[in-house]
Motif scaffolding. Structure first.
Motif, PDB file in Angstrom:
ATOM      1  N   GLU A 396      55.721 101.721  94.127  1.00  0.00           N
ATOM      2  CA  GLU A 396      55.715 101.718  95.585  1.00  0.00           C
ATOM      3  C   GLU A 396      56.681 100.665  96.125  1.00  0.00           C
ATOM      4  OE1 GLU A 396      51.986 102.337  98.068  1.00  0.00           O
ATOM      5  OE2 GLU A 396      52.329 100.179  98.327  1.00  0.00           O
ATOM      6  N   TRP A 398      57.143 100.288  99.837  1.00  0.00           N
ATOM      7  CA  TRP A 398      56.347  99.767 100.940  1.00  0.00           C
ATOM      8  C   TRP A 398      55.440 100.862 101.489  1.00  0.00           C
ATOM      9  CZ3 TRP A 398      57.167 102.378 105.519  1.00  0.00           C
ATOM     10  CH2 TRP A 398      58.428 102.927 105.758  1.00  0.00           C
ATOM     11  N   LYS A 401      51.137  99.498 107.510  1.00  0.00           N
ATOM     12  CA  LYS A 401      49.891  98.768 107.712  1.00  0.00           C
ATOM     13  C   LYS A 401      49.004  99.517 108.699  1.00  0.00           C
ATOM     14  CE  LYS A 401      52.189  94.321 106.940  1.00  0.00           C
ATOM     15  NZ  LYS A 401      52.538  92.998 107.527  1.00  0.00           N
ATOM     16  N   THR A 439      63.313  98.281 103.422  1.00  0.00           N
ATOM     17  CA  THR A 439      62.674  97.100 104.018  1.00  0.00           C
ATOM     18  C   THR A 439      61.695  97.427 105.145  1.00  0.00           C
ATOM     19  OG1 THR A 439      64.395  96.776 105.700  1.00  0.00           O
ATOM     20  CG2 THR A 439      64.768  95.788 103.523  1.00  0.00           C
ATOM     21  N   LYS A 440      61.714  98.659 105.654  1.00  0.00           N
ATOM     22  CA  LYS A 440      60.879  99.099 106.783  1.00  0.00           C
ATOM     23  C   LYS A 440      61.356  98.526 108.108  1.00  0.00           C
ATOM     24  CE  LYS A 440      56.536  97.924 107.248  1.00  0.00           C
ATOM     25  NZ  LYS A 440      55.082  97.738 107.072  1.00  0.00           N
TER      26      LYS A 440
END
Length: 477
Positions: A396, A398, A401, A439-440
């Motif tokens: 994985e 990322w 959340k 990195t999102k």
């Protein structure tokens, strides 16, 4: 002639091309013949086209300015060329409004008509927009397809009807011609009726409820794919080019292989299995029955999977990318793992995600992901939002959340930019985003839907089709 009852998409394309004056060949008499023997466009068409100026927002992953543009038009991506279609009045086809289009957002059917009519095919260089070849045809549909081994191609259809003489039944046929990215004819065939598909250089027809008949367009023996089991049913979905055997799904044809389903049943006496066979010989090359399910897949006391849900997502470079239902009581949870075809051994680890449950989406949501062109990254839509992982080892990268807006991934750029949507606050609409796939980091938080690009292979150029024009951009990190 009525429009086709089976809607072919990107990869599913039956081709029929009839040139002007009743000929079955494309007429490229409008092209010049350079010294190297290639067909070319007239001199006035070879220069980079002077289309509209791009005035839209900056698109992450693309250069600030397009390399070239045309007026409003749609195109079929053939890798190193784009295929544009002009009708008899000289207007470019837009390629919108056809049912059953490819799930990746690309153009499936570019041009359609109730009856065969004159049309002009323009093959333009992806990087420059220069016309490489022109074909004059008579057709009632032009659509994207693939030739053998996944080579991008274009299908031109032409239907014909033989009327009854008073005793015989009326008979309809469809001629299918497949052209490569350079406009050269790859193959041609005629089939009865129009309820068939074309994929990977084959005409695909339903042959009873349990079987599909695959006939090579360029000649050779037909190949039958049959599903077995108490509720056996083999279907072909042109939107994603998959075989549907119940709970198991896989690409019908992938390179030199074909898939079928064994033990297609909902009774769970034995779980369904996906079997990959050599397309030429029919001999088994790989099967889920011969490999060990990845960690996270629930087994009963006899060591059998408790879930029959199973997918093959990709086959390339001697490896098979799979997604397994986690268990009978976890219908939305899938475990993804990669296997070596030759040894049957799992490569790397696995990724387990609970996918967003969308009953209305019967195509390819659960157990699936979108991939970067080089297959180094995948993005899955989970119940928590998007998760990005590496298909090679299952690691994985990322995951979203709980307090973030859920992102639905749409596609990646070659440089790893991920485009997707979130829900608009209180409106029920979508907001289109671009984020860094590794990195999102959010790169653009509100893009027009029509400005989410598609990408060609192998050039990596991105393109969009808007009401103002067709724009092609170099990629940018």
């Amino acid at each position: 002639m009525n429009k086709y009852t089976v809607m072919a998409t990107g990869l599913v394309l039956s081709l029929g091309l009839v040139a002007g004056c009743g000929s079955s060949e494309g007429d490229d008499s409008t092209t010049a013949k350079p010294k190297d023997g290639r067909s070319a466009a007239p001199a006035q068409d070879r220069a980079t086209p002077e289309g509209p100026t791009y005035s839209g927002p900056a698109i992450p992953g693309l250069a600030a300015k397009p390399a070239w543009s045309l007026g409003p038009s749609g195109a079929i991506d053939l890798g190193d060329t784009f295929l544009f279609v002009k009708d008899a009045q000289g207007a470019y086809a837009l390629g919108r409004g056809w049912e059953g289009e490819p799930i990746d957002g690309s153009v499936g059917t570019l041009h359609s008509a109730d009856d065969p009519e004159p049309a002009t095919l323009e093959f333009r260089d992806v990087k420059t927009g220069e016309v490489r070849k022109i074909l004059k045809v008579t057709t009632d549909r032009v659509a994207a397809t693939t030739w053998h081994d996944g080579v991008r191609a274009v299908a031109v259809f032409a239907g014909a009807t033989t009327e009854s003489d008073g005793l015989s039944a009326e008979k309809s046929t469809t001629t299918v011609t497949v052209y490569g990215s350079d406009g050269a004819e790859l193959g041609k065939a005629t089939a009865e009726g129009d309820t068939f598909h074309v994929n990977e250089g084959h005409i695909i027809e339903q042959d009873g409820e349990e079987s599909l008949k695959l006939t090579p367009i360029d000649g050779g023996a037909a190949h039958k794919v049959t599903c077995t089991g108490q509720l056996a049913a083999c279907g072909f979905d042109p939107r994603n080019k998959e075989i549907d055997g119940g709970q198991a799904h896989a690409p019908l044809i992938t390179g030199t292989y074909a898939f079928h389903v064994e033990n297609a049943s909902t009774y769970e006496t034995d779980p369904e299995q996906l079997v990959m066979t050599d397309l030429a010989t029919g001999k088994k090359a790989w099967s889920t029955a011969d490999v060990t399910p990845p960690t996270g897949v629930e087994l009963d006391e006899d060591g059998k999977r408790t879930s029959g849900a199973l997918r093959v997502l990709d086959v390339r470079d001697g490896r098979v990318l799979t997604a397994w239902g986690a268990g009978a009581l976890s219908p939305d949870t899938w475990v993804t793992a990669t296997y070596d075809i030759a040894s049957g051994k799992q490569i790397g680890g696995s990724s387990t995600y609970s996918y967003e449950d969308e009953p209305a989406d019967t195509i390819n949501t659960e157990g699936s992901s979108v991939f970067t062109p080089d297959r180094t990254l995948a993005a899955a839509r989970t119940k928590r939002g998007t998760a990005v992982w590496q298909p090679a080892d299952g690691k994985e990268v990322w995951v979203q959340k709980d307090d973030e807006k859920k992102l639905k991934p749409l596609r990646f750029s070659p440089t790893g930019v991920l485009y997707g949507t979130t829900d608009a606050d209180g409106t029920g609409g979508n907001v289109y985003l671009a984020v860094d796939g590794r990195t999102k980091k959010v790169l653009a938080k509100s893009l027009p839907e029509e400005n989410i690009p598609l990408f060609t292979r192998p050039s990596g150029y991105g393109y969009i089709s808007t009401e103002k024009g067709f724009f092609v951009f170099p990629t940018q990190s």
